[in-house]
Design a protein around this motif. Structure first.
Motif, mmCIF file in Angstrom:
data_model
loop_
_atom_site.group_PDB
_atom_site.id
_atom_site.type_symbol
_atom_site.label_atom_id
_atom_site.label_comp_id
_atom_site.label_asym_id
_atom_site.label_seq_id
_atom_site.Cartn_x
_atom_site.Cartn_y
_atom_site.Cartn_z
ATOM 1 N N ALA A 1 -3.844 -6.492 10.428
ATOM 2 C CA ALA A 1 -4.917 -6.414 9.431
ATOM 3 C C ALA A 1 -5.205 -4.962 9.059
ATOM 4 N N ARG A 2 -5.193 -4.070 10.049
ATOM 5 C CA ARG A 2 -5.433 -2.650 9.770
ATOM 6 C C ARG A 2 -4.317 -2.071 8.907
ATOM 7 N N ARG A 3 -3.077 -2.393 9.258
ATOM 8 C CA ARG A 3 -1.961 -1.868 8.479
ATOM 9 C C ARG A 3 -2.005 -2.377 7.039
ATOM 10 N N LEU A 4 -2.240 -3.662 6.865
ATOM 11 C CA LEU A 4 -2.299 -4.217 5.514
ATOM 12 C C LEU A 4 -3.402 -3.557 4.697
ATOM 13 N N ALA A 5 -4.534 -3.308 5.330
ATOM 14 C CA ALA A 5 -5.647 -2.671 4.615
ATOM 15 C C ALA A 5 -5.253 -1.283 4.116
ATOM 16 N N GLY A 6 -4.414 -0.588 4.884
ATOM 17 C CA GLY A 6 -3.986 0.741 4.468
ATOM 18 C C GLY A 6 -2.907 0.733 3.401
ATOM 19 N N TRP A 7 -2.160 -0.353 3.301
ATOM 20 C CA TRP A 7 -1.060 -0.427 2.339
ATOM 21 C C TRP A 7 -1.457 -1.026 0.996
ATOM 22 N N MET A 8 -2.417 -1.934 1.020
ATOM 23 C CA MET A 8 -2.742 -2.699 -0.172
ATOM 24 C C MET A 8 -3.695 -1.955 -1.104
ATOM 25 N N PRO A 9 -3.655 -2.296 -2.398
ATOM 26 C CA PRO A 9 -4.686 -1.793 -3.312
ATOM 27 C C PRO A 9 -6.028 -2.441 -2.979
ATOM 28 N N PRO A 10 -7.101 -1.933 -3.531
ATOM 29 C CA PRO A 10 -8.413 -2.531 -3.269
ATOM 30 C C PRO A 10 -8.451 -4.002 -3.684
ATOM 31 N N ALA A 11 -9.156 -4.797 -2.912
ATOM 32 C CA ALA A 11 -9.345 -6.213 -3.242
ATOM 33 C C ALA A 11 -10.434 -6.352 -4.308
ATOM 34 N N PRO A 12 -10.304 -7.385 -5.143
ATOM 35 C CA PRO A 12 -9.235 -8.388 -5.154
ATOM 36 C C PRO A 12 -8.032 -7.919 -5.974
ATOM 37 N N ALA A 13 -6.849 -8.048 -5.397
ATOM 38 C CA ALA A 13 -5.618 -7.724 -6.097
ATOM 39 C C ALA A 13 -4.713 -8.950 -6.084
ATOM 40 N N ASP A 14 -3.815 -9.017 -7.043
ATOM 41 C CA ASP A 14 -2.819 -10.087 -7.082
ATOM 42 C C ASP A 14 -1.631 -9.647 -6.238
ATOM 43 N N VAL A 15 -1.376 -10.373 -5.148
ATOM 44 C CA VAL A 15 -0.364 -9.975 -4.170
ATOM 45 C C VAL A 15 0.660 -11.083 -4.011
ATOM 46 N N LEU A 16 1.925 -10.720 -4.022
ATOM 47 C CA LEU A 16 3.020 -11.654 -3.753
ATOM 48 C C LEU A 16 3.548 -11.381 -2.358
ATOM 49 N N ASP A 17 3.530 -12.394 -1.512
ATOM 50 C CA ASP A 17 4.098 -12.326 -0.164
ATOM 51 C C ASP A 17 5.464 -12.992 -0.229
ATOM 52 N N ALA A 18 6.513 -12.177 -0.343
ATOM 53 C CA ALA A 18 7.879 -12.689 -0.525
ATOM 54 C C ALA A 18 8.510 -12.961 0.828
ATOM 55 N N ALA B 1 0.705 -5.904 -6.052
ATOM 56 C CA ALA B 1 1.439 -5.520 -4.847
ATOM 57 C C ALA B 1 2.380 -6.644 -4.453
ATOM 58 N N LEU B 2 3.502 -6.261 -3.877
ATOM 59 C CA LEU B 2 4.452 -7.223 -3.327
ATOM 60 C C LEU B 2 4.745 -6.811 -1.895
ATOM 61 N N LEU B 3 4.510 -7.728 -0.974
ATOM 62 C CA LEU B 3 4.750 -7.515 0.444
ATOM 63 C C LEU B 3 5.944 -8.337 0.885
ATOM 64 N N CYS B 4 6.831 -7.713 1.648
ATOM 65 C CA CYS B 4 7.974 -8.424 2.204
ATOM 66 C C CYS B 4 8.204 -7.905 3.619
ATOM 67 N N ARG B 5 8.205 -8.799 4.588
ATOM 68 C CA ARG B 5 8.403 -8.390 5.983
ATOM 69 C C ARG B 5 9.645 -9.067 6.563
ATOM 70 N N HIS B 6 10.589 -8.249 7.000
ATOM 71 C CA HIS B 6 11.769 -8.704 7.749
ATOM 72 C C HIS B 6 12.519 -9.827 7.045
ATOM 73 N N LEU B 7 12.777 -9.606 5.768
ATOM 74 C CA LEU B 7 13.515 -10.594 4.982
ATOM 75 C C LEU B 7 14.837 -10.056 4.465
ATOM 76 N N LEU B 8 14.905 -8.768 4.185
ATOM 77 C CA LEU B 8 16.081 -8.229 3.500
ATOM 78 C C LEU B 8 17.378 -8.488 4.257
ATOM 79 N N TRP B 9 17.316 -8.538 5.575
ATOM 80 C CA TRP B 9 18.535 -8.756 6.349
ATOM 81 C C TRP B 9 19.112 -10.158 6.148
ATOM 82 N N THR B 10 18.316 -11.088 5.628
ATOM 83 C CA THR B 10 18.778 -12.464 5.416
ATOM 84 C C THR B 10 19.332 -12.701 4.012
#
Length: 226
Positions: A36-53, A114-123
């Motif tokens: 939660a702390r990391r996401l808060a530092g990476w994301m734009p201010p809420a409310p933002a439209d975010v894609l979790d890929a 914002a677009l967030l992607c975690r540990h997907l590119l290797w697949t």
């Protein structure tokens, strides 16, 4: 040649036990708080439209929704998105959850802050094409947030994790240097944050490379490449 059906079936089967991993289920309060702390530092201010890929079972989707963002999650495996829907509903939160190819999300003409992607590119069979698509889904000045790593030394990639995965170009993960080189032409600037030395994110110490790449798209135009 990759077999997308076999890969989708693998992740569909994996959905039942997926959240047993500390950084997947986020059951431990310290792990959940660290993300939660990391996401808060990476994301734009809420409310933002975010894609979790590649949203998986929706643990990060839930954290984003809790922070007040309007979240769309996409995953190839129907059982993953099914679990994500149940998880969000149980928490009394809402998010749009779609079953489809995270490398080319079925989001139509929608654009995101914002677009967030975690540990997907290797697949992915073509991670460079996915990066171009993702950059094009962002509004001018949008943020591309890639949480990635290199889990095997160069030249020591693991055997295919399932049928049809032998040709995956980044099967052992991708170094920060290599990913930055792929992303830099698509963006107006980027930074790398080392996550290897933060065991609370992973449920314990790790000895491979973990990092986040945070980039911004140009403010003057959309960079979608098809």
């Amino acid at each position: 040649m990759t077999d997308s059906r076999a890969i989708a079936a693998y992740w569909d089967h994996a959905a039942e036990d997926f959240d047993r991993e500390a950084d997947h289920g986020l059951h431990a309060p310290a792990t959940r708080a660290a993300w939660a702390r990391r996401l808060a530092g990476w994301m734009p201010p809420a409310p933002a439209d975010v894609l979790d890929a590649g949203c998986g079972t929706g643990s990060l989707t839930q954290l984003l929704a809790e922070a007040g963002h309007r979240v769309t999650g996409v995953d190839l495996a129907p059982r993953m998105t099914g679990q994500a829907r149940r998880k969000l509903a149980a928490a009394g939160l809402s998010a749009r959850l779609l079953t489809g190819d995270a490398a080319d999300p079925p989001t139509g003409q929608d654009r995101f802050d914002a677009l967030l992607c975690r540990h997907l590119l290797w697949t992915l069979p073509d991670p460079h094409a996915a990066l171009r698509t993702w950059a094009g889904l962002l509004r001018p000045g949008g943020r591309l947030i890639l949480v990635e790593g290199r889990w095997h030394p160069a030249g020591q990639d693991p055997p295919p994790y399932t049928t049809g995965a032998a040709a995956l170009p980044w099967a052992g993960g991708v170094t920060a240097t290599r990913l930055a080189a792929a992303v830099r032409p698509l963006t107006a600037g980027l930074r790398i944050e080392d996550l290897t030395g933060e065991p609370s994110l992973w449920g314990g110490p790790v000895n491979d490379q973990r990092y986040a790449l945070i980039a911004r798209t140009p403010h003057t135009r959309n960079t979608r490449n098809t």
